[in-house]
Enzyme design. Structure first.
Site, PDB file in Angstrom:
ATOM      1  N   ASP A  55       0.831  -1.206   0.000  1.00  0.00           N
ATOM      2  CA  ASP A  55       0.000   0.000   0.000  1.00  0.00           C
ATOM      3  C   ASP A  55       0.865   1.255   0.000  1.00  0.00           C
ATOM      4  OD1 ASP A  55      -2.346  -1.392   0.028  1.00  0.00           O
ATOM      5  OD2 ASP A  55      -2.545  -1.397   2.202  1.00  0.00           O
ATOM      6  N   LYS A  77      -3.335   3.889  -2.842  1.00  0.00           N
ATOM      7  CA  LYS A  77      -4.567   4.611  -3.162  1.00  0.00           C
ATOM      8  C   LYS A  77      -4.408   6.088  -2.856  1.00  0.00           C
ATOM      9  CE  LYS A  77      -7.578   0.762  -1.916  1.00  0.00           C
ATOM     10  NZ  LYS A  77      -8.077   0.368  -3.225  1.00  0.00           N
ATOM     11  N   MET A 191      -8.187   7.794   9.763  1.00  0.00           N
ATOM     12  CA  MET A 191      -8.785   8.386   8.548  1.00  0.00           C
ATOM     13  C   MET A 191      -9.864   9.410   8.899  1.00  0.00           C
ATOM     14  SD  MET A 191      -9.083   4.961   6.177  1.00  0.00           S
ATOM     15  CE  MET A 191      -9.549   3.806   7.454  1.00  0.00           C
TER      16      MET A 191
HETATM   17  N1  SAH Z   1      -4.123  -0.969   9.033  1.00  0.00           N
HETATM   18  C1  SAH Z   1      -3.639   0.333   9.472  1.00  0.00           C
HETATM   19  C2  SAH Z   1      -4.665   1.422   9.259  1.00  0.00           C
HETATM   20  C3  SAH Z   1      -5.002   1.675   7.803  1.00  0.00           C
HETATM   21  S1  SAH Z   1      -6.092   3.019   7.579  1.00  0.00           S
HETATM   22  C4  SAH Z   1      -3.218   0.230  10.945  1.00  0.00           C
HETATM   23  O1  SAH Z   1      -3.523  -0.754  11.608  1.00  0.00           O
HETATM   24  O2  SAH Z   1      -2.560   1.153  11.420  1.00  0.00           O
HETATM   25  C5  SAH Z   1      -4.969   4.351   7.312  1.00  0.00           C
HETATM   26  C6  SAH Z   1      -5.005   5.277   8.502  1.00  0.00           C
HETATM   27  O3  SAH Z   1      -4.146   4.795   9.519  1.00  0.00           O
HETATM   28  C7  SAH Z   1      -4.512   6.682   8.226  1.00  0.00           C
HETATM   29  O4  SAH Z   1      -5.516   7.484   7.633  1.00  0.00           O
HETATM   30  C8  SAH Z   1      -4.184   7.140   9.615  1.00  0.00           C
HETATM   31  O5  SAH Z   1      -5.349   7.460  10.344  1.00  0.00           O
HETATM   32  C9  SAH Z   1      -3.600   5.873  10.228  1.00  0.00           C
HETATM   33  N2  SAH Z   1      -2.137   5.830  10.096  1.00  0.00           N
HETATM   34  C10 SAH Z   1      -1.404   4.953   9.406  1.00  0.00           C
HETATM   35  N3  SAH Z   1      -0.088   5.180   9.555  1.00  0.00           N
HETATM   36  C11 SAH Z   1       0.018   6.239  10.374  1.00  0.00           C
HETATM   37  C12 SAH Z   1       1.107   6.970  10.941  1.00  0.00           C
HETATM   38  N4  SAH Z   1       2.383   6.643  10.690  1.00  0.00           N
HETATM   39  N5  SAH Z   1       0.832   8.011  11.755  1.00  0.00           N
HETATM   40  C13 SAH Z   1      -0.438   8.345  12.046  1.00  0.00           C
HETATM   41  N6  SAH Z   1      -1.509   7.697  11.549  1.00  0.00           N
HETATM   42  C14 SAH Z   1      -1.292   6.664  10.725  1.00  0.00           C
END
Ligand code: SAH
Length: 271
Positions: A55, A77, A191
């Site tokens: 991703d 995406k 998100m």
């Molecule tokens: N599967 C992922 C989440 C995917 S949805 C997990 O478990 O973390 C994507 C969202 O994850 C982003 O919009 C944000 O809200 C969060 N996210 C992912 N990486 C991040 C990071 N390094 N810092 C802050 N938020 C993050």
């Protein structure tokens, strides 16, 4: 090979790592970004796979860990570019597996937390493709922790709600923020940046006080990590003032107010 690529020597009796068999798909969580927060299983998978499908939010430092001749394909995406449909991604995974590749499906955080990993696993099951799940540190909990915010403390909360600000197509657009706020339990939002106004309004309607702590952790563990501590009534203004953007997690509730003190006392955050 590179500096991260060796699994450290492990004590005798440590469980051995499963073989990555050709034709398998491993759905692997990459954690919030910093490669030091990968699990040992994720590192093993990165070293073994010959095809990586990842991703957009995967840190380039994590991708450096793959085998030198591995094929790396981004199905991100983001960035206004046309991005593959979810069905095209699962078709790719199935096609690679049927071609006898060792397919690593690399997803940010934990693959089963707001990452569509469940849908991909379901498609693999339907297609009778053997697969594994390798959990990862989810951004909501690890991003909060690194900002000094405990998900629970005995004096503040006995539950914590992980929620997404954004619903899949075909679902009602609005989460019931008022109902979530009325639980009185803290919420860790993924998100959610583009929906913050609606979310704050829902909390206000539920009777949450204007001083309720809110913390935003943007780009947790990445070079441009930024932490903003604010309150329900000031959150929108402060987000604009800091020009914060995704990826970010939003913590709403008393726990969000504990980070400053703990962070100041920490020996250092991971980055
Ligand atoms: N599967 C992922 C989440 C995917 S949805 C997990 O478990 O973390 C994507 C969202 O994850 C982003 O919009 C944000 O809200 C969060 N996210 C992912 N990486 C991040 C990071 N390094 N810092 C802050 N938020 C993050």
């Amino acid at each position: 090979m590179n500096q991260y690529a060796t699994i450290p020597t492990l004590p005798g009796g440590f469980p051995s790592f499963p073989d990555f068999a050709p034709g398998e798909v491993w759905l692997v969580g990459a954690g919030p970004g910093d490669p030091r927060l990968l699990t040992l299983m994720a590192l093993h998978a990165l070293r073994s796979a010959d095809t990586i499908v990842h991703d957009a939010l995967i840190d380039p430092r994590v991708l450096e860990l793959v085998r030198p001749n591995a094929t790396i394909r981004s199905v991100g995406k983001r960035g206004g570019k046309p991005s593959p449909q979810q069905s095209e991604i699962t078709e790719q995974l199935i096609a690679f597996a049927r071609a006898g590749r060792k397919v690593l499906r690399l997803k940010g955080g934990d693959p089963f937390v707001f990452g569509r990993g469940g849908e991909e696993a379901d498609a693999l099951a339907e297609a009778s493709i053997p697969f594994r799940i390798v959990p990862g540190l989810t951004a909501g909990l690890s991003g909060a922790a690194l900002a000094g915010i405990p998900a629970t403390t005995r004096s503040t909360n006995h539950a914590v709600i992980l929620a997404t600000g954004y619903r899949a197509e075909g679902h009602p657009d609005e989460e019931d923020w008022e109902a979530i706020a009325k639980t009185g339990q803290p919420v860790i939002l993924y998100m959610a940046m583009s929906r913050l106004e609606t979310i704050v309004a829902g909390f206000m309607r539920a009777g949450a006080g204007p001083d309720l702590p809110v913390a935003i952790v943007a780009s947790a563990t990445l070079a441009d990590e930024e932490i903003v501590e604010t309150t329900l009534s000031a959150a929108l203004r402060d987000v604009r003032a800091h020009d914060l953007s995704a990826p970010a997690i939003v913590v709403i509730g008393e726990i969000a107010g504990l980070g400053n003190k703990l962070r100041t006392a920490m020996a250092g955050a991971v980055p």
